[in-house]
Design a protein around this motif. Sequence first.
Motif, PDB file in Angstrom:
ATOM      1  N   UNK A   1       0.826  -1.207   0.000  1.00 33.16           N
ATOM      2  CA  UNK A   1       0.000   0.000   0.000  1.00 33.16           C
ATOM      3  C   UNK A   1       0.861   1.258   0.000  1.00 33.16           C
ATOM      4  N   UNK A   2       1.973   1.236   0.715  1.00 29.83           N
ATOM      5  CA  UNK A   2       2.865   2.395   0.704  1.00 29.83           C
ATOM      6  C   UNK A   2       3.498   2.591  -0.670  1.00 29.83           C
ATOM      7  N   UNK A   3       3.836   1.491  -1.327  1.00 30.94           N
ATOM      8  CA  UNK A   3       4.399   1.600  -2.682  1.00 30.94           C
ATOM      9  C   UNK A   3       3.397   2.277  -3.616  1.00 30.94           C
ATOM     10  N   UNK A   4       2.136   1.886  -3.512  1.00 30.79           N
ATOM     11  CA  UNK A   4       1.105   2.515  -4.337  1.00 30.79           C
ATOM     12  C   UNK A   4       0.929   3.995  -3.980  1.00 30.79           C
ATOM     13  N   UNK A   5       0.981   4.297  -2.704  1.00 34.11           N
ATOM     14  CA  UNK A   5       0.835   5.678  -2.268  1.00 34.11           C
ATOM     15  C   UNK A   5       1.986   6.554  -2.751  1.00 34.11           C
ATOM     16  N   UNK A   6       3.186   6.011  -2.699  1.00 36.74           N
ATOM     17  CA  UNK A   6       4.354   6.765  -3.152  1.00 36.74           C
ATOM     18  C   UNK A   6       4.291   7.030  -4.651  1.00 36.74           C
ATOM     19  N   UNK A   7       3.810   6.071  -5.412  1.00 31.77           N
ATOM     20  CA  UNK A   7       3.717   6.259  -6.860  1.00 31.77           C
ATOM     21  C   UNK A   7       2.854   7.461  -7.226  1.00 31.77           C
ATOM     22  N   UNK A   8       1.878   7.777  -6.375  1.00 32.20           N
ATOM     23  CA  UNK A   8       0.994   8.913  -6.636  1.00 32.20           C
ATOM     24  C   UNK A   8       1.701  10.251  -6.446  1.00 32.20           C
ATOM     25  N   UNK A   9       2.912  10.236  -5.861  1.00 32.51           N
ATOM     26  CA  UNK A   9       3.658  11.462  -5.643  1.00 32.51           C
ATOM     27  C   UNK A   9       4.483  11.890  -6.856  1.00 32.51           C
ATOM     28  N   UNK A  10       4.590  11.033  -7.854  1.00 34.98           N
ATOM     29  CA  UNK A  10       5.400  11.364  -9.027  1.00 34.98           C
ATOM     30  C   UNK A  10       4.865  12.633  -9.676  1.00 34.98           C
TER      31      UNK A  10
END
Length: 232
Positions: free
Chosen positions: A221-230
């Motif tokens: 879930x954190x990996x998915x959340x971080x991807x949204x920061x690109x």
Amino acid sequence: MKARIDFHIHSCLSPCASLEMSPRTIVAKAHAAGLDCIALSDHGCVENLPAFHEACAEAKMPCLYGIEATSSEEVHTLCLFDQLDPALEFGRRIYDSIIDVPNDPSRFGEQPIITVDEEISGFAEKLLFAASDISFFDLVPMARDAGALCIPSHIDRDFFGAIAQLGFLPDLPYDALEVLAPKIPIGAEKWPIVRFSDAHHPTQIARRFTEIETESFTVPHLRNALEKLIGK
């Protein structure tokens, strides 16, 4: 849910950190600062993670279990797990790979391993910010294969960051890049950008943090959340 995260915090085990940085103190300061999830990421060693686990459980503070690994090129990288046991296994592999230089407490500071009640149970014998024999180019996929989030530390710093140590930012499967300055380095735009405290003293916790939207504090879930920061 919206969450404030700080995944770059050192305990007293790191030789450059204040001896005040016990797991309970870290958790208390993080809670007071309004953080929602934190990680302990000491240099080269994970032996204070069990005490950190207990302190977070007592305070009901969500957490990750990390290590700041130093590659053979002296690039610092955060490797962060959502479970204690895999973090301990991976971290001990990193410690075993560190060049066998004994710590000199008079020059570099103590490296105490402590219990949750702040009793010293031992000391890390190797100098923990010495380089390992693992290349940065191998460390990143190795951490990912072990189940960790992999985030090169302070890539825009003049020392121990990927750009300064390597002369460029390799195209590797990072989960994010930690940046200190407001301006994002050229070439880093394709990855998520995070800012963490790199706290070595209690007053530094949450001096920088990142806000994310996540369903939970697991690695997927954190990996998915971080991807949204690109691009943000």
